[in-house]
Design an enzyme around this catalytic site. Structure first.
Site, short mmCIF file in Angstrom:
data_model
loop_
_atom_site.label_atom_id
_atom_site.label_comp_id
_atom_site.label_asym_id
_atom_site.label_seq_id
_atom_site.Cartn_x
_atom_site.Cartn_y
_atom_site.Cartn_z
N LYS A 209 5.29 3.63 32.87
CA LYS A 209 6.69 3.18 32.77
C LYS A 209 7.04 2.14 33.82
O LYS A 209 6.40 2.03 34.85
CB LYS A 209 7.62 4.39 32.78
CG LYS A 209 7.53 5.13 31.44
CD LYS A 209 8.50 6.25 31.25
CE LYS A 209 8.31 6.83 29.84
NZ LYS A 209 8.99 8.09 29.67
N ARG A 248 2.93 13.95 29.74
CA ARG A 248 2.68 13.12 28.56
C ARG A 248 2.14 11.78 29.04
O ARG A 248 2.86 11.03 29.71
CB ARG A 248 4.00 12.96 27.80
CG ARG A 248 3.93 12.13 26.53
CD ARG A 248 5.31 12.00 25.91
NE ARG A 248 5.28 11.18 24.72
CZ ARG A 248 5.30 9.85 24.73
NH1 ARG A 248 5.36 9.20 25.86
NH2 ARG A 248 5.26 9.19 23.60
N1 PMM Z 1 8.63 8.64 26.70
C1 PMM Z 1 8.46 7.80 25.67
C2 PMM Z 1 8.40 8.29 24.33
N2 PMM Z 1 8.52 9.61 24.08
N3 PMM Z 1 8.83 11.80 24.86
C3 PMM Z 1 9.02 12.65 25.88
N4 PMM Z 1 9.16 13.98 25.63
N5 PMM Z 1 9.07 12.24 27.17
C4 PMM Z 1 8.95 10.92 27.51
O1 PMM Z 1 9.04 10.60 28.72
C5 PMM Z 1 8.76 9.97 26.45
C6 PMM Z 1 8.70 10.47 25.12
C7 PMM Z 1 8.33 6.33 25.92
O2 PMM Z 1 7.04 6.01 26.30
P1 PMM Z 1 5.93 5.34 25.30
O3 PMM Z 1 6.67 4.27 24.51
O4 PMM Z 1 4.95 4.77 26.22
O5 PMM Z 1 5.37 6.40 24.43
#
Ligand code: PMM
Length: 273
Positions: A209, A248
């Site tokens: 991020k 995650r």
């Molecule tokens: N971050 C993203 C997408 N989904 N879900 C949860 N539970 N927690 C998160 O921090 C989260 C998520 C955005 O990141 P990406 O686009 O790199 O997947």
């Protein structure tokens, strides 16, 4: 200090971190199986980008992207989570074998989400969220940010219970980067023990991020993916030490190694002489 690693499988053309490389279902499935071989306990499949400024995706398009991937990974015996804000996509994915619904809006985006999930046996991730990615930073206004995140998450856990989802089926997530800028994310991460103290399992997503890049390169925000992955492995270990149930991440191998090293460190307590 054991902590589950959730591998990210984004099936989107505009994902900032995968560059759309895994748009084709076959590529996404192969990527998921690779993350599984690197030690992912569960794979989180998503078809709608939530990067800052992202526009919404029609649920039919989202389902075309994710369902073939969910089906194939379930078929291969991999535990799957579905990253969606749409109850129709969540129900279709659970029907295809997904065990967890990961709703970054904490059930706020789709008024049918909580009641829909109540009728299944899936667990649900309720993430802290104040609005869609298109203008989420407009709501990044906090006093005591940790207290506000805990209070707002508690309201979502109560809403889930009222809809018929027992707290044992709920996982909360502080929503790193969602309606939170730069240092606000570090304040939330430092306050993780309070979020862990709420009761439900806690999932934390720092992977690649922007706030990590800003910390590594304050002037440019452009730290490479490799450097963001190393930073992610460090924050994931620290999250685990602060009580997180799961992290995650994109680079599963790096975080799994980092957690192994941290576990070995902890095991030193048993060998004092
Ligand atoms: N971050 C993203 C997408 N989904 N879900 C949860 N539970 N927690 C998160 O921090 C989260 C998520 C955005 O990141 P990406 O686009 O790199 O997947």
């Amino acid at each position: 200090m054991s902590c589950l690693v959730m591998g990210i499988v984004n099936v989107t053309p505009d994902s900032f971190s995968d560059g759309g490389r895994f748009l084709a279902a076959d590529a996404a499935i192969a990527h998921g199986l690779m993350l599984r071989s690197h030690g992912a306990a569960i794979l989180d499949v998503g078809g709608e980008s939530t990067r800052p400024g992202a526009e919404r995706v029609d649920p039919a398009v989202e389902q075309e992207r994710v369902l073939p991937v969910v089906r194939a990974l379930v078929e291969a015996g991999v535990p799957v989570s579905i990253d969606t804000m749409n109850s129709s996509t969540a129900l279709a994915a659970v029907g295809a074998g997904a065990r967890i619904v990961n709703d970054v809006s904490g059930g706020l985006s789709d008024p049918d989400m909580l009641s829909a999930i109540a009728g299944t046996d899936a667990d649900i991730v309720l993430q802290h969220w104040r609005g869609y990615s298109s203008d989420m930073y407009a709501r990044a206004d906090y006093g005591d940010i940790v207290t506000e995140v805990v209070t707002e998450l508690s309201t979502r856990v109560e809403a889930a219970a009222a809809a018929g989802i027992a707290p044992s089926r709920v996982i909360v997530d502080p929503g790193i980067g969602f309606g939170k800028k730069g240092r606000q994310n570090w304040a939330v991460l430092h306050g993780l023990p309070r979020i862990s103290g709420m009761g439900p399992r806690v999932l934390v997503g720092t992977s690649r991020k922007r706030f990590l890049a800003e910390t590594l390169e304050p002037d440019e925000e452009e730290a490479s993916v490799g450097r963001r992955d190393l930073a992610t492995a460090v924050t994931s270990v620290l999250a685990a030490r602060s009580g997180a149930w799961g992290v995650r991440v994109h680079d599963v191998a790096a975080t799994v190694d980092a957690l192994k090293v941290a576990d070995a460190w902890e095991s030193g307590a048993r060998w004092t002489s």
